[in-house]
Design a protein around this motif. Structure first.
Motif, PDB file in Angstrom:
ATOM      1  N   TYR A 266      -5.668   4.342   2.547  1.00  0.00           N
ATOM      2  CA  TYR A 266      -5.771   2.879   2.596  1.00  0.00           C
ATOM      3  C   TYR A 266      -7.200   2.427   2.321  1.00  0.00           C
ATOM      4  O   TYR A 266      -7.418   1.420   1.633  1.00  0.00           O
ATOM      5  CB  TYR A 266      -5.311   2.368   3.959  1.00  0.00           C
ATOM      6  CG  TYR A 266      -5.379   0.874   4.085  1.00  0.00           C
ATOM      7  CD1 TYR A 266      -4.471   0.056   3.426  1.00  0.00           C
ATOM      8  CD2 TYR A 266      -6.372   0.270   4.855  1.00  0.00           C
ATOM      9  CE1 TYR A 266      -4.545  -1.331   3.528  1.00  0.00           C
ATOM     10  CE2 TYR A 266      -6.439  -1.104   4.975  1.00  0.00           C
ATOM     11  CZ  TYR A 266      -5.532  -1.899   4.305  1.00  0.00           C
ATOM     12  OH  TYR A 266      -5.616  -3.269   4.410  1.00  0.00           O
TER      13      TYR A 266
ATOM     14  N   ILE B 204      -6.460  -4.295  -2.794  1.00  0.00           N
ATOM     15  CA  ILE B 204      -5.225  -4.988  -2.421  1.00  0.00           C
ATOM     16  C   ILE B 204      -5.509  -6.466  -2.195  1.00  0.00           C
ATOM     17  O   ILE B 204      -4.741  -7.337  -2.622  1.00  0.00           O
ATOM     18  CB  ILE B 204      -4.601  -4.348  -1.162  1.00  0.00           C
ATOM     19  CG1 ILE B 204      -3.963  -3.003  -1.512  1.00  0.00           C
ATOM     20  CG2 ILE B 204      -3.561  -5.282  -0.535  1.00  0.00           C
ATOM     21  CD1 ILE B 204      -3.375  -2.273  -0.335  1.00  0.00           C
TER      22      ILE B 204
ATOM     23  N   TYR C 109       0.825  -1.209   0.000  1.00  0.00           N
ATOM     24  CA  TYR C 109       0.000   0.000   0.000  1.00  0.00           C
ATOM     25  C   TYR C 109       0.861   1.261   0.000  1.00  0.00           C
ATOM     26  O   TYR C 109       0.615   2.198  -0.768  1.00  0.00           O
ATOM     27  CB  TYR C 109      -0.926  -0.010   1.224  1.00  0.00           C
ATOM     28  CG  TYR C 109      -1.374   1.361   1.665  1.00  0.00           C
ATOM     29  CD1 TYR C 109      -2.194   2.144   0.851  1.00  0.00           C
ATOM     30  CD2 TYR C 109      -0.961   1.881   2.892  1.00  0.00           C
ATOM     31  CE1 TYR C 109      -2.581   3.416   1.252  1.00  0.00           C
ATOM     32  CE2 TYR C 109      -1.352   3.138   3.301  1.00  0.00           C
ATOM     33  CZ  TYR C 109      -2.163   3.914   2.484  1.00  0.00           C
ATOM     34  OH  TYR C 109      -2.538   5.160   2.883  1.00  0.00           O
TER      35      TYR C 109
END
Length: 471
Positions: A168, A175, A153
């Motif tokens: 995030y 992700i 990230y």
């Protein structure tokens, strides 16, 4: 390594694409992670360890905060320790020299100033890492248990060294589970090529113009204005080009980053300008500094103090020098005036006057931002504001215009949402006349031609910096 380089275009990116898409889905994050670390370590490998150490602390802190459950004293202590480490590293690498120089000047001391090399992109990846810990503490995201995913990230190469600052929460799901579609890959490729064109064709030429003018020892008014306009176009096309390429590259790998620029030079006020310029940074300061300090709550005096802190910090974030501090305070004054006094007055003005006021304010701000010293800034602004024209200066002006006029026109035109309108209208027209598939083929033929032109500019130019790499 920069996106607009032969090494990236013809070695790094092809190798990554082949390796990534030949790998199984469970290994693709690790492929991206390894290539991202290699991308960052290309110029100075030792700074990879700085970033990894910072991410490790934030990963452990977030994990422990998640286990504490709630905003108790343990969680607050962990957040404070993580932020202290992040900010401590940032202050050490970015501000030590500035602080010691200021102390020497203020107290006439002779403290030796160490030669500290600043890691590229430390301001960007530090803010990303901090936002992750804070969001876990606030309960807005769950702590990631896989340390490789947290490192991915922060280190994801498209946005690593010059943004946009990605939260995030924006890519957490992608992700862990993402699909790269043909549509995403095509849109990402288009965005990347357009960004590269903005950088190589417009930004680099405007940078050459700005550099030439800002180096002059004698300035006439027309030349000073030309240089200021050149830098105004350079910094927009340079930074927005990097964001375009980052967003495009992210899309190729299944990540959907948020927009970072929305044609800021069409703004009707300074307030609107900062809603359109470097959006990821503006919203970061809003969510992690302005609102926690009280935001619009409280008295007008408290509002002014909050704005002051935010814009002082914004100026310092951009650089460890007094011109950046004053640049931040300059925008504090303008935004405070608009917020408390000028809003009603500006709304009554014709759009043309509001636009002119905004552009003038932004251009003067960029002169302060670009100048190497406060004395140089004062000299440049004096040349702009106090008319001074002579025969040599006019000859110099027309030499620069003759050399750079095509790029000046391109910069002015494409700082407005022209391309989007042309693409929609011509695309719709061609789809009706020749069909969707042929229209798509024509579009990508044009993009291929534009890529070829970009490569010609790349191999024939030695000037190819990214301004925001130094922030």
């Amino acid at each position: 390594m920069v996106f607009s380089s032969t090494v990236f275009l013809f070695a790094f990116l092809p190798c990554l694409l082949v390796t990534y898409f030949l790998s199984g889905e469970r290994y693709r994050n690790y492929v991206l992670l390894l290539f991202s670390l290699a991308f960052y370590g290309w110029g100075e490998p030792k700074f990879v360890f700085v970033m990894v150490a910072e991410v490790t602390v934030d990963y452990v802190a977030a994990l422990l905060i998640g286990r504490c459950g709630g905003r108790n004293w343990r969680s607050k202590l962990l957040v404070a320790l993580a932020l202290a480490l992040n900010l401590g590293l940032l202050v050490y690498f970015k501000y030590t020299g500035f602080l010691l120089q200021t102390l020497n000047a203020a107290f006439h001391t002779e403290i030796i100033i160490p030669n500290i090399v600043m890691p590229i992109g430390i301001s960007f990846f530090t803010f990303q890492a901090m936002s992750y810990v804070i969001d876990v503490y606030r309960g807005q995201v769950f702590a990631q248990k896989n340390p490789a995913n947290v490192l991915l990230y922060v280190s994801l190469f498209p946005q690593l060294v010059a943004g946009p600052i990605v939260r995030y929460s924006t890519i957490a799901q992608e992700i862990n589970n993402r699909k790269t579609t043909v549509s995403d890959a095509a849109q990402g490729l288009e965005r990347f090529i357009l960004g590269m064109a903005k950088k190589l064709i417009v930004a680099n030429n405007m940078g050459a113009l700005a550099d030439a003018v800002f180096k002059l020892t004698v300035l006439t008014t027309p030349v000073a204005w030309l240089g200021a306009i050149g830098y105004t176009l350079q910094i927009y096309f340079d930074f927005s080009a990097y964001s375009d390429m980052a967003i495009g590259l992210g899309r190729m790998f299944g990540f959907h980053f948020e927009e970072n620029f929305r044609f800021p030079y069409i703004s009707q006020s300074i307030t609107e300008f900062w809603r359109r310029w470097h959006i990821s940074l503006s919203t970061w300061f809003r969510d992690y500094l302005y609102i926690p300090l009280g935001g619009n709550r409280g008295s007008w005096l408290h509002n002014v103090f909050t704005l002051f802190v935010v814009w002082l910090t914004t100026g310092l974030w951009h650089g460890a020098a007094w011109n950046f501090v004053l640049w931040g305070l300059y925008y504090f004054v303008l935004l405070a005036l608009e917020k408390f006094f000028l809003r009603g007055f500006l709304e009554k003005l014709p759009r043309l006057f509001r636009h002119a006021y905004t552009l003038l304010g932004v251009i003067f701000g960029w002169v302060l931002f670009r100048s190497d010293s406060l004395r140089g800034c004062a000299r440049f602004l004096k040349a702009m504001l106090i008319p001074h024209v002579d025969l040599h200066g006019m000859d110099e002006f027309w030499v620069y215009v003759g050399r750079f006029w095509p790029f000046l026109i391109l910069g002015v035109v494409f700082s407005m949402p022209v391309y989007d309108m042309v693409r929609r209208n011509i695309g719709a027209f061609l789809c009706v006349k020749v069909g969707d598939s042929i229209a798509a083929g024509m579009k990508y033929a044009v993009l291929l031609g534009l890529f070829y032109v970009c490569v010609l500019f790349l191999v024939n130019s030695t000037y190819n910096p990214f301004i925001y790499f130094r922030f």
